[in-house]
Design a protein around this motif. Structure first.
Motif, PDB file in Angstrom:
ATOM      1  N   THR A  88       0.900  -1.079   0.344  1.00 45.67           N
ATOM      2  CA  THR A  88       0.206   0.285  -0.263  1.00 45.67           C
ATOM      3  C   THR A  88       1.277   1.107   0.436  1.00 45.67           C
ATOM      4  O   THR A  88       1.960   1.291   0.500  1.00 45.67           O
ATOM      5  N   MET A  89       0.082   2.175  -0.529  1.00 47.65           N
ATOM      6  CA  MET A  89       1.369   3.711  -0.625  1.00 47.65           C
ATOM      7  C   MET A  89       0.917   4.396   1.617  1.00 47.65           C
ATOM      8  O   MET A  89      -0.095   3.931   2.125  1.00 47.65           O
ATOM      9  N   LYS A  90       1.643   5.063   1.089  1.00 45.72           N
ATOM     10  CA  LYS A  90       1.720   6.091   3.025  1.00 45.72           C
ATOM     11  C   LYS A  90      -0.256   6.226   3.121  1.00 45.72           C
ATOM     12  O   LYS A  90      -0.358   6.415   4.449  1.00 45.72           O
ATOM     13  N   SER A  91      -0.184   6.904   1.775  1.00 47.69           N
ATOM     14  CA  SER A  91      -2.183   7.397   1.905  1.00 47.69           C
ATOM     15  C   SER A  91      -2.893   6.171   2.050  1.00 47.69           C
ATOM     16  O   SER A  91      -4.777   6.013   2.845  1.00 47.69           O
ATOM     17  N   GLY A  92      -2.716   4.595   2.006  1.00 46.69           N
ATOM     18  CA  GLY A  92      -3.802   3.972   2.148  1.00 46.69           C
ATOM     19  C   GLY A  92      -3.959   3.201   1.080  1.00 46.69           C
ATOM     20  O   GLY A  92      -4.635   1.844   0.928  1.00 46.69           O
ATOM     21  N   GLU A  93      -3.485   3.899  -0.141  1.00 45.88           N
ATOM     22  CA  GLU A  93      -4.724   3.424  -1.115  1.00 45.88           C
ATOM     23  C   GLU A  93      -3.601   1.693  -1.726  1.00 45.88           C
ATOM     24  O   GLU A  93      -2.025   1.862  -1.131  1.00 45.88           O
ATOM     25  N   ARG A 217       6.961   4.055  -1.596  1.00 47.57           N
ATOM     26  CA  ARG A 217       5.498   3.670  -0.725  1.00 47.57           C
ATOM     27  C   ARG A 217       4.794   5.392  -0.659  1.00 47.57           C
ATOM     28  O   ARG A 217       3.376   5.799   0.046  1.00 47.57           O
ATOM     29  N   GLU A 218       5.349   6.944  -0.982  1.00 46.29           N
ATOM     30  CA  GLU A 218       5.644   7.694  -0.149  1.00 46.29           C
ATOM     31  C   GLU A 218       5.145   8.160  -2.069  1.00 46.29           C
ATOM     32  O   GLU A 218       3.518   8.883  -1.757  1.00 46.29           O
ATOM     33  N   LYS A 219       5.618   8.471  -2.784  1.00 41.82           N
ATOM     34  CA  LYS A 219       5.361   9.048  -3.986  1.00 41.82           C
ATOM     35  C   LYS A 219       5.792   7.897  -4.841  1.00 41.82           C
ATOM     36  O   LYS A 219       6.430   7.419  -5.320  1.00 41.82           O
TER      37      LYS A 219
END
Length: 264
Positions: A88-93, A217-219
């Motif tokens: 998952t991405m840091k955003s949770g997506e 994971r963030e960008k």
């Protein structure tokens, strides 16, 4: 491989930037592979057994050739998707798998940044990137495909080649991504510094292990790993890069035939 062709009055040069997958490197390859070759005469035996068609039905007694290949999605020249860096991405997506990445990220203007002065295990910093961009007089723009040249590809046929390159760190990777770059390639086993250096620093509490990858994971961004022939590019920019990955469902990476295209 380098090929120059003329079509419709235009001259175009194609430079293959992809490593060749072959059995001779499988023994020491960190992502091992195996190619099994079935010769043309094997097809004749197959058609005789299943279709009743012997060699007299084949010109010169030869049928088709087939290869069976066992490999990782990270074998040879390949493109890492955001899912490789984490689920998952840091955003949770959910992180995008290779079949979900935009094709528009995989074709665009290329720029090669020479880092051949850096030693194996050294960090490629923001200052290094800025200095090289100033030297070649180029300004990054969104969706440029940035190719990091280390010349580590000359070690691809040698054991322990995965330790022979400098690599990006988190800050320099983020600097590129913040400029709108969605695809970064390198002519080495990985974009990060070698695992032996990363592990030592992580155990000493100095850096986050796999830091350049984990930025993904963030960008979101893509990596091309195990490029080759970057030294054959006649100029540092002014060419296109085609780097489309094989469409594998829910995969963390896909093999790619990466080609630089120069048009007169």
């Amino acid at each position: 491989m380098r090929e120059t062709v003329e079509r419709n009055g235009k001259s175009m040069t194609l430079i293959d930037l992809s490593d060749k997958l072959k059995n001779s490197t499988s023994e020491f390859e960190p992502s091992p592979h195996k190619i099994k070759y079935s010769a043309h005469k094997q097809a004749v035996r197959t058609t005789k057994e299943f279709l009743g068609l012997g060699k007299e039905y084949w010109p010169k007694g030869e049928g088709w050739a087939v290869e069976d290949v066992k490999l990782s999605t990270h074998s040879g020249t390949h493109i890492d998707a955001p899912y490789h860096y984490g689920s998952t991405m840091k955003s949770g997506e959910p992180a995008r798998t290779i079949d979900e990445v935009p094709l528009s990220w995989c074709y665009g203007d290329g720029v090669v940044l020479s880092m051949t002065h850096k030693q194996a295990g050294e960090a490629i910093t923001i200052d290094d990137l800025q200095a090289e961009l100033a030297r070649i007089e180029y300004k990054l723009k969104p969706f440029d495909i940035v190719l990091i040249r280390t010349d580590a590809s000359k070690y691809f046929e040698n054991k322990d080649y995965e330790f022979q390159h400098p690599g990006l760190i988190r800050s320099s990777t983020e600097w590129l991504v913040n400029h709108g770059v969605k695809m970064i390639g390198i002519d080495a086993w990985g974009l990060d510094r070698p695992f032996n250096v990363l592990a030592k620093e992580a155990l000493e509490g100095k850096t986050q292990f796999w830091e350049a990858h984990l930025l993904g994971r963030e960008k979101e961004y893509l990596q091309i790993e195990k490029l080759t022939n970057l030294d054959q590019l006649p100029k540092p920019y002014g060419f296109k890069v085609s780097a489309f990955p094989v469409n594998i469902e829910k995969a963390s990476a896909g093999w790619a035939r990466v080609v630089a295209i120069l048009e007169d």
